[in-house]
Design a protein around this motif. Structure first.
Motif, short mmCIF file in Angstrom:
data_model
loop_
_atom_site.label_atom_id
_atom_site.label_comp_id
_atom_site.label_asym_id
_atom_site.label_seq_id
_atom_site.Cartn_x
_atom_site.Cartn_y
_atom_site.Cartn_z
N PRO A 68 -12.60 -4.06 12.06
CA PRO A 68 -11.39 -4.40 11.30
C PRO A 68 -11.22 -5.89 10.99
CG PRO A 68 -10.83 -4.05 13.60
CD PRO A 68 -12.28 -3.72 13.47
N SER A 84 -7.09 -3.38 9.49
CA SER A 84 -6.33 -2.52 10.40
C SER A 84 -4.91 -3.06 10.55
CB SER A 84 -7.00 -2.45 11.77
OG SER A 84 -6.78 -3.65 12.50
N ILE A 409 -5.66 -0.12 5.07
CA ILE A 409 -4.67 0.02 6.15
C ILE A 409 -3.77 1.23 5.91
CG2 ILE A 409 -2.60 -1.06 7.12
CD1 ILE A 409 -4.05 -3.76 6.81
N ASP A 412 -5.43 4.38 7.15
CA ASP A 412 -5.99 4.32 8.50
C ASP A 412 -5.70 5.63 9.24
OD1 ASP A 412 -6.57 3.80 11.19
OD2 ASP A 412 -6.09 1.69 10.99
N ASN A 414 -5.98 6.35 12.24
CA ASN A 414 -5.35 6.15 13.54
C ASN A 414 -3.83 6.12 13.45
OD1 ASN A 414 -7.83 5.91 14.96
ND2 ASN A 414 -8.02 3.79 14.28
N HIS A 444 1.45 -0.67 9.23
CA HIS A 444 0.56 0.39 8.77
C HIS A 444 0.97 0.88 7.38
CE1 HIS A 444 3.93 2.23 10.90
NE2 HIS A 444 3.72 3.35 10.25
#
Length: 520
Positions: A68, A84, A409, A412, A414, A444
């Protein structure tokens, strides 16, 4: 002759050896920096060959391999790519003071009057003054409320135009018509002029700004490779001077017209012949330009650069966002139906939606947020480090360009479940209310930047986009044709550019749902 050449070569080698020796003696040894991971670079060009036609996509592929936080050289220019939410928070919040300046290319710097442009000005007294002016005067809640009738009127005229095309069975270039709508709104709010006729300066300014944005986004080798800095290798120099001179001449005429109108209005007001009325943004800027006791005296270049920035930031980004949203809804007819059901239940069929209705339409808000997540109009946030700093244990030298990959981002995995799917419901809570603010509080979902250099026009953009999108959903069915007619699925390929443009223009045949206008 050979003897002479041999002597010259010997002298040249002696001079080069002397230079290296002097530098070795007098240059202090530098501590080896601990830089972020980096791909193998090529001589001279560095990592430019990895950039590709669409930089944010190329950066995303590199981040999948190297992590990232990546260190790159574009020619001789040091760059860091962040991909990220955690690294974005570290750069834009925890180490914000190290990244308060925006990086700029020579083309962009020339076209925007250098540091006269508020958006590109270095962090300092002038930038702070203009940011405060934007929040309290130019783009604050009071002036936006005063200009609300302009926005409502232009959106109704836009719907009326599409309704006419629907009645005639004419296809619509959605992006083109939305750009005209945004230009009309920005032009009337800024200059009290409309971009609807060929004779109007407002339309000509929007065309000039479009060309200037195109040139500003052109890659210039001189910005990356130091020994090419003063070479016009691409031949842009003449065109750059021409388009900025045209813009400068036109803006000077508009400013003088405003100054004459202001003088007449002031004379009439002093003699009891009228009131000052609602000011456009140019009038407000001229107030500070003429105020000798002002904390920061604005120049005419400051004013011209700000007006240019209003057109550049307020037109293309808004129209592109709505175009992506309509394309996604066409590809997801069940979501289009759900949006219409919400609008019909709240507004009915007797009138066109207005800005004041948007807070009562959480699903429309969720659609907009999901559109901006998947298709952020500014896919990269670009800054420049003002000092040496450390990010995640890695050394970042001063003058390094920072690229925050908003596009990556926002996808992402995650932080987002099924990140590549268009799912507006992810922004609704259990009560069906729209959640998550778009103004840089959540790393995010970076839409308008973050921190002190976040976009001051976010509120205006959200008002225009939300209302226009809802009106288009409310008033029309959108039928795709041409190559997409057989399966009804639109190509969602991205095109190159500073903003996240569609690779293929969106052409649709509108079918009226509401009949609020005459059929002639």
């Amino acid at each position: 002759m050979a003897h002479i050449l041999h002597d010259y070569l010997g002298i040249l080698l002696f001079l080069l050896a002397s230079i290296f020796l002097v530098r070795a003696i007098f240059t202090k040894p530098q501590t080896k920096l601990c830089l972020p991971p980096s791909p193998r670079a090529l001589p001279i060009i560095g990592h430019l060959h990895l950039l590709g036609k669409i930089p944010h996509q190329a950066f995303h592929k590199l981040s999948n391999r190297y992590g990232p936080l990546i260190f790159l050289f574009f020619g001789s220019k040091a760059c860091v790519v962040v991909s990220s939410p955690e690294m974005a928070r570290e750069c834009l919040k925890n180490k914000e003071t190290s990244f308060l300046n925006r990086s700029k290319t020579s083309n962009f710097d020339y076209l925007t009057y250098g540091s006269s442009d508020f958006a590109l000005a270095p962090y300092g007294p002038y930038w702070k003054f203009m940011k405060k002016l934007c929040i309290t005067e130019l783009l604050g809640g009071r002036i936006l409320q005063q200009h609300l009738p302009i926005r409502n009127e232009e959106i109704k005229l836009f719907i009326q135009l599409i309704h006419k095309k629907s009645h005639l069975g004419e296809p619509v270039n959605v992006g083109h018509e939305l750009a005209r709508l945004a230009n009309n709104i920005i032009s009337r709010m800024t200059l009290r002029r409309k971009c609807s006729s060929k004779e109007d300066e407002g339309l000509e300014i929007s065309r000039l700004v479009k060309e200037m944005c195109e040139l500003a986004g052109k890659f210039d080798v001189g910005d990356m490779i130091w020994f090419c800095k003063n070479l016009d290798l691409h031949g842009y120099g003449k065109r750059l001077k021409s388009v900025r001179n045209k813009y400068d001449t036109m803006m000077e005429k508009i400013i003088k017209d405003h100054e004459e109108a202001r003088k007449k209005k002031k004379d009439d007001y002093l003699t009891g012949g009228g009131d000052e009325g609602v000011k456009d943004l140019l009038d407000i800027l001229l107030d500070f330009y003429e105020d000798e006791g002002c904390q920061i005296r604005l120049t005419r270049d400051n004013i011209k650069a700000f007006i240019m920035n209003m057109f550049r930031s307020g037109t293309n980004t808004s129209s592109v966002t709505i175009e992506w949203a309509i394309a996604e809804l066409i590809n997801h007819p069940n979501l289009m139906a759900k949006a219409r059901q919400e609008i019909d239940s709240v507004i009915g069929h007797a009138r066109i939606i207005e800005e004041s209705d948007i807070p009562n339409l959480p699903y429309i808000q969720a659609i907009l947020k999901e559109t901006l997540r998947l298709h952020p109009t500014g896919p990269l946030i670009v800054r420049e480090s003002t000092e040496d700093c450390t990010i995640n244990g890695y050394d970042i030298p001063a003058k390094t360009w920072l690229f925050v990959n908003v596009w990556a981002i926002n996808r992402d995995q995650n932080h987002w479940e099924n990140p590549l799917e268009f799912q507006p419901e992810r922004f609704l809570n259990e009560e069906g209310k729209s959640e998550l603010d778009l103004r840089g509080q959540h790393f995010h979902l970076l839409t308008f930047g973050a921190g002190r250099r976040s976009c001051p026009g976010a509120s205006l953009a959200l008002q225009i986009v939300s209302t226009a999108l809802a009106a288009m959903v409310q008033c029309f069915e959108w039928k795709v044709g041409g190559d997409n007619e057989e399966n009804g699925t639109l190509n969602m390929e991205e095109g190159p550019g500073i903003t996240l443009l569609r690779a293929h223009p969106l052409f649709c045949l509108p079918v009226a749902r509401l009949h609020l206008f005459p059929e002639t």
